[in-house]
Design a protein around this motif. Structure first.
Motif, short mmCIF file in Angstrom:
data_model
loop_
_atom_site.label_atom_id
_atom_site.label_comp_id
_atom_site.label_asym_id
_atom_site.label_seq_id
_atom_site.Cartn_x
_atom_site.Cartn_y
_atom_site.Cartn_z
N ASP A 62 35.49 38.61 40.51
CA ASP A 62 36.65 38.27 39.86
C ASP A 62 37.09 36.49 40.86
OD1 ASP A 62 39.92 37.75 39.81
OD2 ASP A 62 40.22 39.85 40.13
N SER A 92 41.53 34.19 33.70
CA SER A 92 42.99 34.46 33.35
C SER A 92 43.64 33.67 32.63
CB SER A 92 43.45 34.55 34.30
OG SER A 92 44.80 35.91 33.25
N THR A 106 43.16 41.14 34.90
CA THR A 106 43.33 42.65 34.78
C THR A 106 41.73 43.28 33.37
OG1 THR A 106 45.35 42.71 35.68
CG2 THR A 106 43.91 44.85 35.02
N GLN A 143 41.26 33.37 40.14
CA GLN A 143 42.01 31.85 41.08
C GLN A 143 41.36 30.86 41.08
OE1 GLN A 143 44.85 32.29 41.95
NE2 GLN A 143 46.07 33.72 41.62
N LYS A 179 46.59 31.53 35.00
CA LYS A 179 46.39 31.30 36.47
C LYS A 179 46.00 29.34 36.13
CE LYS A 179 47.00 35.42 37.82
NZ LYS A 179 48.42 35.59 38.75
#
Ligand code: PLP
Length: 387
Positions: free
Chosen positions: A175, A198, A72, A178, A201
């Motif tokens: 982004d 991130s 984020t 994932q 993940k």
């Protein structure tokens, strides 16, 4: 009761090797990497090593990576910086299916006066590149799209979108929270200016992320403070977690090829069995352009939350949408954007696998879920009893 953890798009377990790599930095080497003395200073080379490991997984240079607190923060930092770099380009292009980290920020920026174009997706969750071409303008400051969707696993053609952003002369943010660790990424030959990832993940701990900033891209820090991260992100480094993220990236690189076939095979087996076992069941998302670990299935005329509760009683962890929106009974904004009918959107369940998922666990779900669906339909308020 054993836990069958099929919610890896929400978070992943910390890999044992990652934990081992981190422990010395919690127990022994707890100095401040910015200190002049060698007790602290010796820690710095481990941060640098982690930066090399992250850069290697991304096909990037070390000095293009900064560590952040999460995906984020990386998303917010990239978009805010792109807009700050070009105040005369306040227009943003993004999609209707972004994670709240981008979606919510763009909604707020819209309220504050930025124009935002929200690209739609089709019933399989795919972008229309012509719509993207029409969306960019001379005043577009940033195009921000996700690489892979957290709810459906649908993969966007980011390089194609990047070419469109470049043709308009604006910044391009992806982004990839994932995607990193699940799909090969080579930023050296790409159109991407900013890329977010991130730790939690990809089997590193929560509370650590990274942002790729292409060399030569103007960057204004979101977090202003000390000179850490080459002056691009203030705050004493979360050393152990950064070391963990580096180790996790190295491991992800090693396992990725195998998971493309082993993990995909398990996912496909689960998907095929569930779609075949019950009528009025549908796959949400493009059948091929999808992460190998994710399947999102709608069981019509049943509440996804009711399915999750029954699965939970058996120790099976899944999700009925993004983890950040569970707790609300509103159908997911992603499925709504795809035009999934109300009765199907409400009955959606996401299963997301990891390299720790076993064939036995998949068989367990295949055995136990169809009778749950049948039982819930018997008592369904939607009137399709016993289907
Ligand atoms: N972007 C995507 C696509 C995600 O799936 C997530 C988390 O689910 C995030 C951003 C936010 O990442 P973090 O939880 O590290 O803040």
């Amino acid at each position: 009761m054993n836990t069958v953890y099929l919610d890896n798009n929400a978070t992943t377990r910390v890999a044992p090797e990652v934990l081992e790599a981190m422990l010395p930095f919690l127990r022994d080497f707890w100095g401040n990497p910015s200190s002049m003395h060698s007790f602290g200073g010796q820690v710095r080379k481990h941060i640098d090593n982690a930066r090399r490991q992250v850069a290697a997984l991304l096909g990037a240079e070390e000095d293009e990576i900064i560590f952040t607190s999460c995906g984020t923060e990386s998303d917010n930092a990239a978009i805010a910086s792109a807009l700050a770099a070009n105040p005369c380009r306040p227009h943003i292009v993004t999609t209707r299916v972004e994670h709240p980290a981008v979606f919510g920020l763009c909604q707020r920026l819209e309220k504050e006066g930025h124009q935002v174009t929200w690209l739609s997706v089709d019933t399989r969750g795919m972008l229309d590149l012509d719509e993207a071409r029409r969306a960019v303008r001379d005043c577009t400051g940033v195009v921000s799209v996700m690489w892979a969707n957290n709810e459906t696993g649908v993969i966007f053609p980011v390089e194609e979108v990047g070419k469109i952003a470049k043709s308009a002369g604006c910044a391009f943010h992806v982004d990839a929270v994932q995607a990193v660790g699940k799909l090969p990424v080579t930023l050296r030959q790409s159109t991407i200016d900013f890329l977010s990832l991130s730790g939690h993940k990809l089997h590193a701990p929560k509370g650590v992320g990274a942002l790729y900033i292409r060399k030569g891209t103007k960057f204004t820090p979101l977090i202003v403070g000390g000179h850490q991260e080459m002056g691009r992100r203030g705050g004493t480094e979360n050393v152990a977690s950064i070391v963990g993220l580096g180790a996790a990236c190295e491991l992800a690189g090693k396992h990725m090829g195998e998971e493309q076939t082993r993990g995909r095979g398990l996912r496909d087996k689960l998907e095929r069995a569930l779609l075949a076992a019950a009528p009025d069941t549908r796959l949400n998302g493009h059948p091929e352009m999808r992460l190998p670990n994710t399947t999102n299935i709608s069981f019509e005329y049943v509440e996804g939350e009711a399915i999750l509760l029954r699965l939970n009683e058996l120790g099976i962890c899944a999700s009925s949408g993004s983890a950040c929106t569970s707790g609300s009974l509103e159908p997911s904004h992603v499925l709504r954007a795809m035009g999934v009918p109300y009765t199907a959107a409400h009955g959606s369940v996401r299963f997301s696998l990891s390299r720790y998922t076993t064939g036995g666990e998949i068989d367990f779900v295949i055995t136990h879920l169809p009778p749950i669906i049948k039982a819930l339909r018997e008592i369904s308020p939607f009137g399709r009893k016993g289907r």
